[in-house]
Design a protein around this motif. Structure first.
Motif, PDB file in Angstrom:
ATOM      1  N   PRO A 177     -14.380 -35.248 117.881  1.00 12.50           N
ATOM      2  CA  PRO A 177     -15.561 -35.456 117.056  1.00 12.50           C
ATOM      3  C   PRO A 177     -16.770 -35.926 117.867  1.00 12.50           C
ATOM      4  O   PRO A 177     -17.904 -35.852 117.397  1.00 12.50           O
ATOM      5  N   GLU A 178     -16.541 -36.381 119.083  1.00 11.24           N
ATOM      6  CA  GLU A 178     -17.631 -36.875 119.926  1.00 11.24           C
ATOM      7  C   GLU A 178     -18.264 -35.766 120.759  1.00 11.24           C
ATOM      8  O   GLU A 178     -19.483 -35.619 120.782  1.00 11.24           O
ATOM      9  N   CYS A 179     -17.435 -34.970 121.459  1.00 12.01           N
ATOM     10  CA  CYS A 179     -17.997 -33.975 122.382  1.00 12.01           C
ATOM     11  C   CYS A 179     -17.643 -32.531 122.029  1.00 12.01           C
ATOM     12  O   CYS A 179     -18.129 -31.607 122.667  1.00 12.01           O
ATOM     13  N   GLY A 180     -16.758 -32.325 121.026  1.00 11.74           N
ATOM     14  CA  GLY A 180     -16.401 -30.976 120.605  1.00 11.74           C
ATOM     15  C   GLY A 180     -15.333 -30.304 121.451  1.00 11.74           C
ATOM     16  O   GLY A 180     -15.024 -29.134 121.246  1.00 11.74           O
ATOM     17  N   SER A 181     -14.730 -31.024 122.378  1.00 15.36           N
ATOM     18  CA  SER A 181     -13.718 -30.454 123.261  1.00 15.36           C
ATOM     19  C   SER A 181     -12.431 -30.127 122.506  1.00 15.36           C
ATOM     20  O   SER A 181     -12.063 -30.791 121.540  1.00 15.36           O
ATOM     21  N   PHE A 182     -11.748 -29.090 122.983  1.00 23.26           N
ATOM     22  CA  PHE A 182     -10.433 -28.725 122.471  1.00 23.26           C
ATOM     23  C   PHE A 182      -9.323 -29.205 123.406  1.00 23.26           C
ATOM     24  O   PHE A 182      -8.159 -28.949 123.151  1.00 23.26           O
ATOM     25  N   ASP A 183      -9.674 -29.905 124.482  1.00 25.46           N
ATOM     26  CA  ASP A 183      -8.696 -30.425 125.440  1.00 25.46           C
ATOM     27  C   ASP A 183      -8.208 -31.774 124.932  1.00 25.46           C
ATOM     28  O   ASP A 183      -8.695 -32.836 125.323  1.00 25.46           O
ATOM     29  N   ALA A 220      -2.369 -41.309 118.117  1.00 23.65           N
ATOM     30  CA  ALA A 220      -3.755 -40.867 117.947  1.00 23.65           C
ATOM     31  C   ALA A 220      -4.033 -39.670 118.832  1.00 23.65           C
ATOM     32  O   ALA A 220      -3.375 -39.467 119.851  1.00 23.65           O
ATOM     33  N   TYR A 221      -5.001 -38.870 118.421  1.00 22.42           N
ATOM     34  CA  TYR A 221      -5.524 -37.833 119.298  1.00 22.42           C
ATOM     35  C   TYR A 221      -6.382 -38.510 120.350  1.00 22.42           C
ATOM     36  O   TYR A 221      -7.109 -39.460 120.053  1.00 22.42           O
ATOM     37  N   ILE A 222      -6.330 -38.013 121.579  1.00 24.42           N
ATOM     38  CA  ILE A 222      -7.153 -38.517 122.676  1.00 24.42           C
ATOM     39  C   ILE A 222      -7.826 -37.318 123.335  1.00 24.42           C
ATOM     40  O   ILE A 222      -7.157 -36.362 123.733  1.00 24.42           O
ATOM     41  N   CYS A 223      -9.147 -37.377 123.456  1.00 23.94           N
ATOM     42  CA  CYS A 223      -9.885 -36.312 124.132  1.00 23.94           C
ATOM     43  C   CYS A 223      -9.759 -36.513 125.633  1.00 23.94           C
ATOM     44  O   CYS A 223     -10.102 -37.570 126.158  1.00 23.94           O
ATOM     45  N   ARG A 224      -9.274 -35.496 126.325  1.00 27.64           N
ATOM     46  CA  ARG A 224      -9.126 -35.584 127.779  1.00 27.64           C
ATOM     47  C   ARG A 224     -10.461 -35.411 128.502  1.00 27.64           C
ATOM     48  O   ARG A 224     -10.557 -35.689 129.690  1.00 27.64           O
ATOM     49  N   THR A 225     -11.491 -34.968 127.769  1.00 21.14           N
ATOM     50  CA  THR A 225     -12.804 -34.776 128.379  1.00 21.14           C
ATOM     51  C   THR A 225     -13.620 -36.062 128.366  1.00 21.14           C
ATOM     52  O   THR A 225     -14.142 -36.485 129.395  1.00 21.14           O
ATOM     53  N   CYS A 226     -13.722 -36.717 127.187  1.00 20.01           N
ATOM     54  CA  CYS A 226     -14.590 -37.897 127.088  1.00 20.01           C
ATOM     55  C   CYS A 226     -13.858 -39.197 126.768  1.00 20.01           C
ATOM     56  O   CYS A 226     -14.461 -40.262 126.803  1.00 20.01           O
TER      57      CYS A 226
END
Length: 60
Positions: A14-20, A36-42
């Motif tokens: 939800p912050e950067c739109g990444s699918f990673d 929890a989901y964790i974004c690997r980008t941000c």
């Protein structure tokens, strides 16, 4: 009449739109651990789902 409904969140940051996206166990701050989901980008984290007590529409 109210019942609990589970609303799953998308694995899109939800912050950067990444699918990673990955999942990890995280502390919620009140002594509870949840997945929890964790974004690997941000590094943003968000729950896999939320629970709500929305009213059930008539006839269901």
């Amino acid at each position: 009449m109210n019942e609990h409904r589970v609303i799953p969140h998308e694995p899109i940051c939800p912050e950067c739109g990444s699918f990673d996206i990955g999942t990890e166990e995280v502390e919620t701050g009140d002594g509870v651990t949840e997945t929890a989901y964790i974004c690997r980008t941000c590094g943003e984290a968000w729950p896999l789902a939320c629970v709500t007590d929305w009213p059930i529409p008539a006839g269901r």
